[in-house]
Design a protein around this motif. Sequence first.
Motif, PDB file in Angstrom:
ATOM      1  N   LEU A  23       9.874  -4.381  -6.658  1.00 17.34           N
ATOM      2  CA  LEU A  23       8.829  -4.384  -5.629  1.00 17.34           C
ATOM      3  C   LEU A  23       8.500  -2.963  -5.182  1.00 17.34           C
ATOM      4  CD1 LEU A  23       6.918  -5.930  -3.778  1.00 17.34           C
ATOM      5  CD2 LEU A  23       8.815  -6.155  -2.132  1.00 17.34           C
ATOM      6  N   GLN A  24       9.495  -2.118  -5.024  1.00 19.43           N
ATOM      7  CA  GLN A  24       9.251  -0.727  -4.635  1.00 19.43           C
ATOM      8  C   GLN A  24       8.404  -0.016  -5.679  1.00 19.43           C
ATOM      9  OE1 GLN A  24      13.326   0.546  -4.262  1.00 19.43           O
ATOM     10  NE2 GLN A  24      13.284   0.401  -2.027  1.00 19.43           N
ATOM     11  N   ARG A  25       8.769  -0.203  -6.907  1.00 20.24           N
ATOM     12  CA  ARG A  25       8.046   0.444  -8.009  1.00 20.24           C
ATOM     13  C   ARG A  25       6.590  -0.030  -8.053  1.00 20.24           C
ATOM     14  NH1 ARG A  25      10.305   2.012 -13.633  1.00 20.24           N
ATOM     15  NH2 ARG A  25       8.405   2.211 -14.827  1.00 20.24           N
ATOM     16  N   GLU A  26       6.404  -1.339  -7.968  1.00 24.53           N
ATOM     17  CA  GLU A  26       5.059  -1.921  -8.013  1.00 24.53           C
ATOM     18  C   GLU A  26       4.191  -1.398  -6.870  1.00 24.53           C
ATOM     19  OE1 GLU A  26       3.136  -6.257  -6.976  1.00 24.53           O
ATOM     20  OE2 GLU A  26       5.100  -6.236  -7.939  1.00 24.53           O
ATOM     21  N   LEU A  27       4.735  -1.396  -5.654  1.00 27.82           N
ATOM     22  CA  LEU A  27       3.954  -0.967  -4.494  1.00 27.82           C
ATOM     23  C   LEU A  27       3.703   0.538  -4.499  1.00 27.82           C
ATOM     24  CD1 LEU A  27       5.490  -3.199  -1.668  1.00 27.82           C
ATOM     25  CD2 LEU A  27       3.466  -3.616  -3.102  1.00 27.82           C
ATOM     26  N   LEU A  28       4.673   1.315  -4.942  1.00 26.87           N
ATOM     27  CA  LEU A  28       4.485   2.764  -5.020  1.00 26.87           C
ATOM     28  C   LEU A  28       3.367   3.101  -6.003  1.00 26.87           C
ATOM     29  CD1 LEU A  28       5.410   5.541  -4.044  1.00 26.87           C
ATOM     30  CD2 LEU A  28       7.155   5.503  -5.844  1.00 26.87           C
ATOM     31  N   ILE A  29       3.346   2.439  -7.130  1.00 31.65           N
ATOM     32  CA  ILE A  29       2.278   2.660  -8.117  1.00 31.65           C
ATOM     33  C   ILE A  29       0.929   2.263  -7.521  1.00 31.65           C
ATOM     34  CG2 ILE A  29       1.334   1.858 -10.329  1.00 31.65           C
ATOM     35  CD1 ILE A  29       4.339   1.545 -11.233  1.00 31.65           C
ATOM     36  N   GLU A  30       0.878   1.079  -6.903  1.00 31.60           N
ATOM     37  CA  GLU A  30      -0.382   0.595  -6.318  1.00 31.60           C
ATOM     38  C   GLU A  30      -0.889   1.538  -5.236  1.00 31.60           C
ATOM     39  OE1 GLU A  30      -1.876  -3.272  -3.781  1.00 31.60           O
ATOM     40  OE2 GLU A  30      -0.354  -3.583  -5.338  1.00 31.60           O
ATOM     41  N   GLU A  31       0.007   1.999  -4.369  1.00 31.96           N
ATOM     42  CA  GLU A  31      -0.398   2.890  -3.283  1.00 31.96           C
ATOM     43  C   GLU A  31      -0.818   4.265  -3.802  1.00 31.96           C
ATOM     44  OE1 GLU A  31      -0.929   2.446   0.106  1.00 31.96           O
ATOM     45  OE2 GLU A  31      -0.878   0.377  -0.604  1.00 31.96           O
ATOM     46  N   ALA A  32      -0.134   4.784  -4.794  1.00 31.85           N
ATOM     47  CA  ALA A  32      -0.518   6.081  -5.357  1.00 31.85           C
ATOM     48  C   ALA A  32      -1.906   5.986  -5.988  1.00 31.85           C
ATOM     49  CB  ALA A  32       0.512   6.549  -6.377  1.00 31.85           C
ATOM     50  N   ARG A  33      -2.172   4.894  -6.683  1.00 29.75           N
ATOM     51  CA  ARG A  33      -3.518   4.708  -7.280  1.00 29.75           C
ATOM     52  C   ARG A  33      -4.584   4.576  -6.205  1.00 29.75           C
ATOM     53  NH1 ARG A  33      -1.412   0.852 -11.970  1.00 29.75           N
ATOM     54  NH2 ARG A  33      -1.086   2.473 -13.534  1.00 29.75           N
ATOM     55  N   HIS A  69       6.983  11.568  -0.677  1.00 27.58           N
ATOM     56  CA  HIS A  69       7.250  11.647   0.764  1.00 27.58           C
ATOM     57  C   HIS A  69       5.972  11.400   1.558  1.00 27.58           C
ATOM     58  CE1 HIS A  69      11.282  13.393   0.569  1.00 27.58           C
ATOM     59  NE2 HIS A  69      10.845  14.269  -0.295  1.00 27.58           N
ATOM     60  N   ASP A  70       4.924  12.157   1.221  1.00 24.95           N
ATOM     61  CA  ASP A  70       3.681  12.091   1.976  1.00 24.95           C
ATOM     62  C   ASP A  70       3.063  10.704   1.924  1.00 24.95           C
ATOM     63  OD1 ASP A  70       4.097  14.781   2.492  1.00 24.95           O
ATOM     64  OD2 ASP A  70       2.572  15.474   1.053  1.00 24.95           O
ATOM     65  N   LEU A  71       3.046  10.103   0.752  1.00 21.67           N
ATOM     66  CA  LEU A  71       2.476   8.765   0.593  1.00 21.67           C
ATOM     67  C   LEU A  71       3.248   7.749   1.435  1.00 21.67           C
ATOM     68  CD1 LEU A  71       1.284   7.094  -2.612  1.00 21.67           C
ATOM     69  CD2 LEU A  71       2.920   5.918  -1.201  1.00 21.67           C
ATOM     70  N   LEU A  72       4.567   7.791   1.374  1.00 19.91           N
ATOM     71  CA  LEU A  72       5.381   6.843   2.137  1.00 19.91           C
ATOM     72  C   LEU A  72       5.249   7.066   3.638  1.00 19.91           C
ATOM     73  CD1 LEU A  72       8.565   6.754  -0.120  1.00 19.91           C
ATOM     74  CD2 LEU A  72       6.831   4.969   0.113  1.00 19.91           C
ATOM     75  N   GLU A  73       5.263   8.314   4.063  1.00 16.56           N
ATOM     76  CA  GLU A  73       5.101   8.600   5.490  1.00 16.56           C
ATOM     77  C   GLU A  73       3.752   8.109   6.000  1.00 16.56           C
ATOM     78  OE1 GLU A  73       5.800  12.805   5.921  1.00 16.56           O
ATOM     79  OE2 GLU A  73       7.975  12.527   5.992  1.00 16.56           O
ATOM     80  N   LEU A  74       2.706   8.362   5.254  1.00 15.37           N
ATOM     81  CA  LEU A  74       1.363   7.935   5.653  1.00 15.37           C
ATOM     82  C   LEU A  74       1.292   6.418   5.818  1.00 15.37           C
ATOM     83  CD1 LEU A  74      -1.631   8.698   6.144  1.00 15.37           C
ATOM     84  CD2 LEU A  74      -1.976   8.398   3.675  1.00 15.37           C
ATOM     85  N   GLY A  75       1.754   5.696   4.824  1.00 19.86           N
ATOM     86  CA  GLY A  75       1.684   4.233   4.878  1.00 19.86           C
ATOM     87  C   GLY A  75       2.569   3.623   5.947  1.00 19.86           C
ATOM     88  N   LEU A  76       3.734   4.220   6.182  1.00 18.24           N
ATOM     89  CA  LEU A  76       4.642   3.700   7.210  1.00 18.24           C
ATOM     90  C   LEU A  76       4.132   4.024   8.611  1.00 18.24           C
ATOM     91  CD1 LEU A  76       7.999   4.606   5.450  1.00 18.24           C
ATOM     92  CD2 LEU A  76       7.194   2.276   5.967  1.00 18.24           C
ATOM     93  N   LEU A  93       9.439  -0.412   1.061  1.00 22.23           N
ATOM     94  CA  LEU A  93       9.001   0.981   1.013  1.00 22.23           C
ATOM     95  C   LEU A  93       9.737   1.840   2.041  1.00 22.23           C
ATOM     96  CD1 LEU A  93       5.234   0.362   0.297  1.00 22.23           C
ATOM     97  CD2 LEU A  93       6.959   1.268  -1.282  1.00 22.23           C
ATOM     98  N   LEU A  94      10.120   1.260   3.165  1.00 23.27           N
ATOM     99  CA  LEU A  94      10.934   1.984   4.133  1.00 23.27           C
ATOM    100  C   LEU A  94      12.311   2.303   3.544  1.00 23.27           C
ATOM    101  CD1 LEU A  94      11.473   3.149   6.939  1.00 23.27           C
ATOM    102  CD2 LEU A  94      12.062   0.828   7.695  1.00 23.27           C
ATOM    103  N   PRO A 101      14.671  12.891   0.470  1.00 28.73           N
ATOM    104  CA  PRO A 101      15.288  13.928   1.306  1.00 28.73           C
ATOM    105  C   PRO A 101      14.833  13.890   2.767  1.00 28.73           C
ATOM    106  CG  PRO A 101      14.718  14.837  -0.821  1.00 28.73           C
ATOM    107  CD  PRO A 101      14.134  13.443  -0.781  1.00 28.73           C
ATOM    108  N   ARG A 102      13.543  13.732   3.012  1.00 19.59           N
ATOM    109  CA  ARG A 102      13.060  13.678   4.400  1.00 19.59           C
ATOM    110  C   ARG A 102      13.574  12.437   5.109  1.00 19.59           C
ATOM    111  NH1 ARG A 102       6.703  14.807   3.784  1.00 19.59           N
ATOM    112  NH2 ARG A 102       6.923  16.499   2.305  1.00 19.59           N
ATOM    113  N   GLY A 103      13.566  11.316   4.422  1.00 19.08           N
ATOM    114  CA  GLY A 103      14.058  10.083   5.020  1.00 19.08           C
ATOM    115  C   GLY A 103      15.541  10.146   5.318  1.00 19.08           C
ATOM    116  N   ALA A 104      16.303  10.710   4.391  1.00 14.93           N
ATOM    117  CA  ALA A 104      17.745  10.847   4.595  1.00 14.93           C
ATOM    118  C   ALA A 104      18.036  11.794   5.755  1.00 14.93           C
ATOM    119  CB  ALA A 104      18.409  11.354   3.317  1.00 14.93           C
ATOM    120  N   ALA A 105      17.240  12.848   5.893  1.00 15.35           N
ATOM    121  CA  ALA A 105      17.422  13.774   7.010  1.00 15.35           C
ATOM    122  C   ALA A 105      17.149  13.070   8.335  1.00 15.35           C
ATOM    123  CB  ALA A 105      16.511  14.993   6.853  1.00 15.35           C
TER     124      ALA A 105
END
Length: 167
Positions: A23-33, A69-76, A93-94, A101-105
């Motif tokens: 699911l992460q892979r599928e959504l990351l691809i969809e959101e990047a597109r 990082h930027d894509l995930l931060e924007l969507g979240l 996605l969270l 790295p940013r999320g772990a920090a």
Amino acid sequence: MSSRMPPVSDIPNGPAAADLEPLQRELLIEEARALAEALADPERRARYAELAEAVEAGHAPEHLVDAVHDLLELGLETGRFRRRYTAEGEQALLALYRRTPRGAAGQATATAANEALGALRGRRVQSVAFTSKGPGAWALALATDAGRVSLRIARDGVWVESVEVDS
């Protein structure tokens, strides 16, 4: 796609494409597109189109880690993921964001703040106050029967600003 791209697992501090849940892979691809199609800047469009292709192929160049990082931060931050994919997609996605790295920090600063707040366990709370410290930054002040703790909360983390212990 360039054949020179290293596998995601070769990227320091980045989650490997092979480690992504389906699911992460599928959504990351969809959101990047989707982001690539929405952007007017050709350079930024190409960056997210390359990211979608790379994740789909199980590879990503190191220079695209910030794009993830930027894509995930924007969507979240905007709530887009919850609106489009319900809580399940947002949580997937969270979880991915927390492995970056940013999320772990961010997780590390929250853990440190929770450890500091643990000292207040069992104490009587006398007052709690939030104050705005500027755009995207707040302070939380807690006064107890044993002292005071002040936390700073901002986009990039949570910090213990001060601790005062009554004698």
